[in-house]
Design a protein around this motif. Sequence first.
Motif, PDB file in Angstrom:
ATOM      1  N   ILE A 329       0.835  -1.205   0.000  1.00  0.00           N
ATOM      2  CA  ILE A 329       0.000   0.000   0.000  1.00  0.00           C
ATOM      3  C   ILE A 329       0.866   1.250   0.000  1.00  0.00           C
ATOM      4  CG2 ILE A 329      -1.604   1.335   1.423  1.00  0.00           C
ATOM      5  CD1 ILE A 329      -2.857  -1.323   2.273  1.00  0.00           C
ATOM      6  N   ALA A 330       1.946   1.237   0.794  1.00  0.00           N
ATOM      7  CA  ALA A 330       2.814   2.418   0.865  1.00  0.00           C
ATOM      8  C   ALA A 330       3.450   2.711  -0.486  1.00  0.00           C
ATOM      9  CB  ALA A 330       3.884   2.208   1.932  1.00  0.00           C
ATOM     10  N   ALA A 331       3.921   1.673  -1.184  1.00  0.00           N
ATOM     11  CA  ALA A 331       4.564   1.872  -2.488  1.00  0.00           C
ATOM     12  C   ALA A 331       3.571   2.417  -3.508  1.00  0.00           C
ATOM     13  CB  ALA A 331       5.165   0.555  -2.980  1.00  0.00           C
ATOM     14  N   ILE A 332       2.402   1.788  -3.606  1.00  0.00           N
ATOM     15  CA  ILE A 332       1.408   2.248  -4.584  1.00  0.00           C
ATOM     16  C   ILE A 332       0.845   3.598  -4.182  1.00  0.00           C
ATOM     17  CG2 ILE A 332      -0.784   1.688  -5.694  1.00  0.00           C
ATOM     18  CD1 ILE A 332      -0.168  -1.239  -5.303  1.00  0.00           C
ATOM     19  N   GLY A 333       0.686   3.827  -2.881  1.00  0.00           N
ATOM     20  CA  GLY A 333       0.149   5.105  -2.415  1.00  0.00           C
ATOM     21  C   GLY A 333       1.045   6.274  -2.791  1.00  0.00           C
ATOM     22  N   HIS A 334       2.361   6.108  -2.641  1.00  0.00           N
ATOM     23  CA  HIS A 334       3.271   7.188  -3.045  1.00  0.00           C
ATOM     24  C   HIS A 334       3.224   7.401  -4.556  1.00  0.00           C
ATOM     25  CE1 HIS A 334       5.160   8.345   0.695  1.00  0.00           C
ATOM     26  NE2 HIS A 334       5.314   7.071   1.032  1.00  0.00           N
ATOM     27  N   ALA A 335       3.086   6.318  -5.317  1.00  0.00           N
ATOM     28  CA  ALA A 335       2.958   6.469  -6.769  1.00  0.00           C
ATOM     29  C   ALA A 335       1.664   7.196  -7.118  1.00  0.00           C
ATOM     30  CB  ALA A 335       2.998   5.103  -7.445  1.00  0.00           C
ATOM     31  N   ALA A 336       0.585   6.887  -6.396  1.00  0.00           N
ATOM     32  CA  ALA A 336      -0.684   7.573  -6.637  1.00  0.00           C
ATOM     33  C   ALA A 336      -0.571   9.066  -6.344  1.00  0.00           C
ATOM     34  CB  ALA A 336      -1.791   6.956  -5.776  1.00  0.00           C
ATOM     35  N   ASN A 337       0.315   9.431  -5.423  1.00  0.00           N
ATOM     36  CA  ASN A 337       0.552  10.839  -5.110  1.00  0.00           C
ATOM     37  C   ASN A 337       1.678  11.434  -5.947  1.00  0.00           C
ATOM     38  OD1 ASN A 337      -1.441  10.580  -3.214  1.00  0.00           O
ATOM     39  ND2 ASN A 337      -0.069  10.448  -1.464  1.00  0.00           N
ATOM     40  N   SER A 338       2.084  10.718  -7.014  1.00  0.00           N
ATOM     41  CA  SER A 338       3.150  11.152  -7.937  1.00  0.00           C
ATOM     42  C   SER A 338       4.502  11.291  -7.256  1.00  0.00           C
ATOM     43  CB  SER A 338       2.757  12.477  -8.616  1.00  0.00           C
ATOM     44  OG  SER A 338       1.596  12.298  -9.410  1.00  0.00           O
ATOM     45  N   GLU A 339       4.714  10.557  -6.170  1.00  0.00           N
ATOM     46  CA  GLU A 339       6.007  10.529  -5.479  1.00  0.00           C
ATOM     47  C   GLU A 339       6.725   9.238  -5.889  1.00  0.00           C
ATOM     48  OE1 GLU A 339       4.598  10.694  -1.508  1.00  0.00           O
ATOM     49  OE2 GLU A 339       4.205  12.850  -1.539  1.00  0.00           O
ATOM     50  N   PHE A 340       7.192   9.222  -7.149  1.00  0.00           N
ATOM     51  CA  PHE A 340       7.688   7.979  -7.722  1.00  0.00           C
ATOM     52  C   PHE A 340       9.034   7.561  -7.137  1.00  0.00           C
ATOM     53  CE2 PHE A 340       4.903   9.910 -10.917  1.00  0.00           C
ATOM     54  CZ  PHE A 340       3.962   8.904 -11.010  1.00  0.00           C
ATOM     55  N   GLY A 341       9.880   8.509  -6.775  1.00  0.00           N
ATOM     56  CA  GLY A 341      11.147   8.153  -6.147  1.00  0.00           C
ATOM     57  C   GLY A 341      10.933   7.402  -4.851  1.00  0.00           C
ATOM     58  N   LYS A 342       9.988   7.882  -4.025  1.00  0.00           N
ATOM     59  CA  LYS A 342       9.687   7.221  -2.756  1.00  0.00           C
ATOM     60  C   LYS A 342       9.063   5.853  -2.996  1.00  0.00           C
ATOM     61  CE  LYS A 342       9.266   7.140   1.753  1.00  0.00           C
ATOM     62  NZ  LYS A 342      10.454   7.024   2.623  1.00  0.00           N
ATOM     63  N   ALA A 343       8.216   5.759  -4.027  1.00  0.00           N
ATOM     64  CA  ALA A 343       7.576   4.478  -4.335  1.00  0.00           C
ATOM     65  C   ALA A 343       8.614   3.425  -4.691  1.00  0.00           C
ATOM     66  CB  ALA A 343       6.579   4.657  -5.473  1.00  0.00           C
ATOM     67  N   PHE A 344       9.579   3.778  -5.533  1.00  0.00           N
ATOM     68  CA  PHE A 344      10.605   2.808  -5.922  1.00  0.00           C
ATOM     69  C   PHE A 344      11.578   2.542  -4.776  1.00  0.00           C
ATOM     70  CE2 PHE A 344       9.319   3.994 -10.275  1.00  0.00           C
ATOM     71  CZ  PHE A 344       9.087   2.711 -10.762  1.00  0.00           C
ATOM     72  N   GLU A 345      11.752   3.485  -3.891  1.00  0.00           N
ATOM     73  CA  GLU A 345      12.602   3.249  -2.726  1.00  0.00           C
ATOM     74  C   GLU A 345      11.998   2.169  -1.833  1.00  0.00           C
ATOM     75  OE1 GLU A 345      14.053   5.660   1.278  1.00  0.00           O
ATOM     76  OE2 GLU A 345      13.418   6.787  -0.487  1.00  0.00           O
ATOM     77  N   ILE A 346      10.681   2.232  -1.625  1.00  0.00           N
ATOM     78  CA  ILE A 346      10.011   1.195  -0.830  1.00  0.00           C
ATOM     79  C   ILE A 346      10.056  -0.138  -1.557  1.00  0.00           C
ATOM     80  CG2 ILE A 346       7.787   0.500   0.154  1.00  0.00           C
ATOM     81  CD1 ILE A 346       7.182   3.473   0.544  1.00  0.00           C
ATOM     82  N   TYR A 347       9.954  -0.090  -2.886  1.00  0.00           N
ATOM     83  CA  TYR A 347       9.928  -1.321  -3.674  1.00  0.00           C
ATOM     84  C   TYR A 347      11.320  -1.947  -3.812  1.00  0.00           C
ATOM     85  CZ  TYR A 347       8.595  -4.616  -7.305  1.00  0.00           C
ATOM     86  OH  TYR A 347       8.351  -5.766  -8.009  1.00  0.00           O
ATOM     87  N   SER A 348      12.329  -1.305  -3.335  1.00  0.00           N
ATOM     88  CA  SER A 348      13.697  -1.800  -3.544  1.00  0.00           C
ATOM     89  C   SER A 348      13.888  -3.213  -3.019  1.00  0.00           C
ATOM     90  CB  SER A 348      14.706  -0.857  -2.872  1.00  0.00           C
ATOM     91  OG  SER A 348      14.443  -0.770  -1.476  1.00  0.00           O
ATOM     92  N   ASP A 349      13.134  -3.605  -1.975  1.00  0.00           N
ATOM     93  CA  ASP A 349      13.172  -4.977  -1.474  1.00  0.00           C
ATOM     94  C   ASP A 349      11.817  -5.604  -1.759  1.00  0.00           C
ATOM     95  OD1 ASP A 349      13.622  -7.371  -0.291  1.00  0.00           O
ATOM     96  OD2 ASP A 349      14.224  -6.580   1.656  1.00  0.00           O
ATOM     97  N   ALA A 350      11.670  -6.099  -2.987  1.00  0.00           N
ATOM     98  CA  ALA A 350      10.369  -6.616  -3.421  1.00  0.00           C
ATOM     99  C   ALA A 350       9.963  -7.877  -2.684  1.00  0.00           C
ATOM    100  CB  ALA A 350      10.390  -6.886  -4.924  1.00  0.00           C
ATOM    101  N   THR A 351      10.923  -8.577  -2.085  1.00  0.00           N
ATOM    102  CA  THR A 351      10.586  -9.822  -1.388  1.00  0.00           C
ATOM    103  C   THR A 351       9.743  -9.569  -0.145  1.00  0.00           C
ATOM    104  OG1 THR A 351      12.668  -9.716  -0.124  1.00  0.00           O
ATOM    105  CG2 THR A 351      12.679 -10.939  -2.217  1.00  0.00           C
ATOM    106  N   GLU A 352       9.728  -8.340   0.357  1.00  0.00           N
ATOM    107  CA  GLU A 352       8.972  -8.030   1.562  1.00  0.00           C
ATOM    108  C   GLU A 352       7.645  -7.349   1.249  1.00  0.00           C
ATOM    109  OE1 GLU A 352      11.367  -5.779   4.205  1.00  0.00           O
ATOM    110  OE2 GLU A 352      12.806  -7.391   4.562  1.00  0.00           O
ATOM    111  N   ILE A 353       7.228  -7.374  -0.009  1.00  0.00           N
ATOM    112  CA  ILE A 353       6.007  -6.691  -0.430  1.00  0.00           C
ATOM    113  C   ILE A 353       5.010  -7.724  -0.923  1.00  0.00           C
ATOM    114  CG2 ILE A 353       5.020  -5.103  -2.132  1.00  0.00           C
ATOM    115  CD1 ILE A 353       7.512  -3.479  -1.967  1.00  0.00           C
ATOM    116  N   ALA A 354       3.770  -7.602  -0.494  1.00  0.00           N
ATOM    117  CA  ALA A 354       2.716  -8.488  -0.969  1.00  0.00           C
ATOM    118  C   ALA A 354       2.438  -8.219  -2.445  1.00  0.00           C
ATOM    119  CB  ALA A 354       1.435  -8.276  -0.143  1.00  0.00           C
ATOM    120  N   ASP A 355       2.339  -9.271  -3.230  1.00  0.00           N
ATOM    121  CA  ASP A 355       2.056  -9.172  -4.670  1.00  0.00           C
ATOM    122  C   ASP A 355       3.032  -8.194  -5.314  1.00  0.00           C
ATOM    123  OD1 ASP A 355       0.906  -9.394  -7.153  1.00  0.00           O
ATOM    124  OD2 ASP A 355      -0.777  -8.068  -6.716  1.00  0.00           O
TER     125      ASP A 355
END
Length: 560
Positions: A329-355
């Motif tokens: 939710i945090a990764a997609i939420g930042h992308a929804a707010n056009s904060e793409f750098g923050k979204a990819f920062e959270i996504y950097s460890d994809a193994t800890e993210i659901a789906d």
Amino acid sequence: MSRAASQGLVTPQMTPTEEKPAQGRHAPPPTGDRAAETAEIPQAPQGPTPPPHLAIDSVTAIDRDQLATGLQAPPEVSGCPPDRYFELANWVDERPAFAQISDARKGLLGEFDAPNPRKVTALARLYIAFGFGTEARALLRDMGKDGPSKNALLFVGAVLDADPTAATSPLAQLTDCNRAVALWAFLAADPLPEKRDVAFAALRRHFEALPADLRRSLAPNLVARLTQIGAADVARSLEPAVSRITTGDRRALDTMEAEIQVVEGDPQASGRLEALSKTNSAQGLRALILWLNSQIDAGEAVDPAALANAEALAFELADAPEAPELRRIAAIGHAANSEFGKAFEIYSDATEIADSKGTLEAIFSRLVGQAGDGDFLRTLYDQLPLAEKAAQTSGLRQELAGRAISLGMPAVAVRLLGQADPLSVQDKTLLARAALLELDPAAAVAHLKDLEGKQIEQIRAAALSRLGRHDEARAAYLRAGNPEGARAQSWHKGDWSSLDAPPDAVEQRFLETFGATSSQRNEVKGGPLTRARSLLEQSQAERETLSKMLDRLALPPVQQ
């Protein structure tokens, strides 16, 4: 009646037929050799015969426990464990939990510290009935006797702890059993089963038979799963079972109702979830997840304070089962707010993210749809390896490649389109557009081979024109429904006789200036100065005419 049947107190009375003799206590007496074989087998005493109008045999629990009747236990459903493995309400009494657990722990170990299997099972059942899955599983692993009862208890304990390993148990596949196991299998299943593969009647029946505290704690997750498979009507039917145990604390019931409202599109759901998300409880965490997901699904900007709360909880509850969903939710939420750098920062460890795959696609979908040109190009180049991974989804691949082409970046588009396997018609069309942009019309023609359609003919015509094949380009423009493009190809070729319509003023002027009759000009009379001035004026007129015609015949942009 259902519980009595599961305990062997009630059995169906089947009427024998001539075609297929009935078995059991009502079967006709054997005859011949079979009578001689069965005469030596002692028969259990027959119980009282029920009145003819009743279709059941029934006995009391006392008779059953004293084995005073000859009633047979109800037949087991093939592949489905008996309900006695899951009758949590029968494992506890009215005393406080500490008193029951204290009594159950007495005599747990016998002589030589050998565990008493019956006592171990009884204590594990108590732990399960009070919701202590971890304690029950630890006890069973250390002292439990192997068998189906132990396996069932370990499975229920894993479900109570929201342990993902529960989904790997064979019991998690029994969602279609008309037994109590259907409830626990449905709570453990990952992925969720199809709606047609769930025994909803058994699920509801055994949920209502659970102890009150377990009903309250399991209700939100159960409702969430039911709504995900399109069974909101079944989810709503569970509300009475929760409302009966709801007094001052309505959070579990409110969470259930809000989740159903979200599925039904009720506008009041968002406000209710927002209020619940601010409570310090398990229901508050569930409500926060639901509220943020509803904002994401609606394509809206996500509430920044709630998003920050989700990030903090994901860090605080790092090992909790809700943490991967909070990170998603945090990764997609930042992308929804056009904060793409923050979204990819959270996504950097994809193994800890659901789906993780779906999360990546959601981020890039918002990048294509929301980011300005500068942000889009910078982010796309920074995250190109991830973009190639996301481009494995056809629709997203084509959106990314199409926007890259429109911004004049054909090489990036080709790299993204290379993830297609196989190439679709839309992929080949985009590759042709990229080839035109890279000044390679021959490659564009090759990509469009054997393809049809007006858009494809338009691109093919532009490529053929660049190759100097104006006759073919003219035919392609006509197939594309673009007569102006076809007319331009006639001019490019110099075949002014094949114009489909009379020339307009610009074209007529060009024909008069440069046509076959233009050489038969009248000699200008006068001296050298007059003739020179006349030549200058004629040259200027020719330049203007040629300039207007060239502007008209300019090649169309690649994007068209």
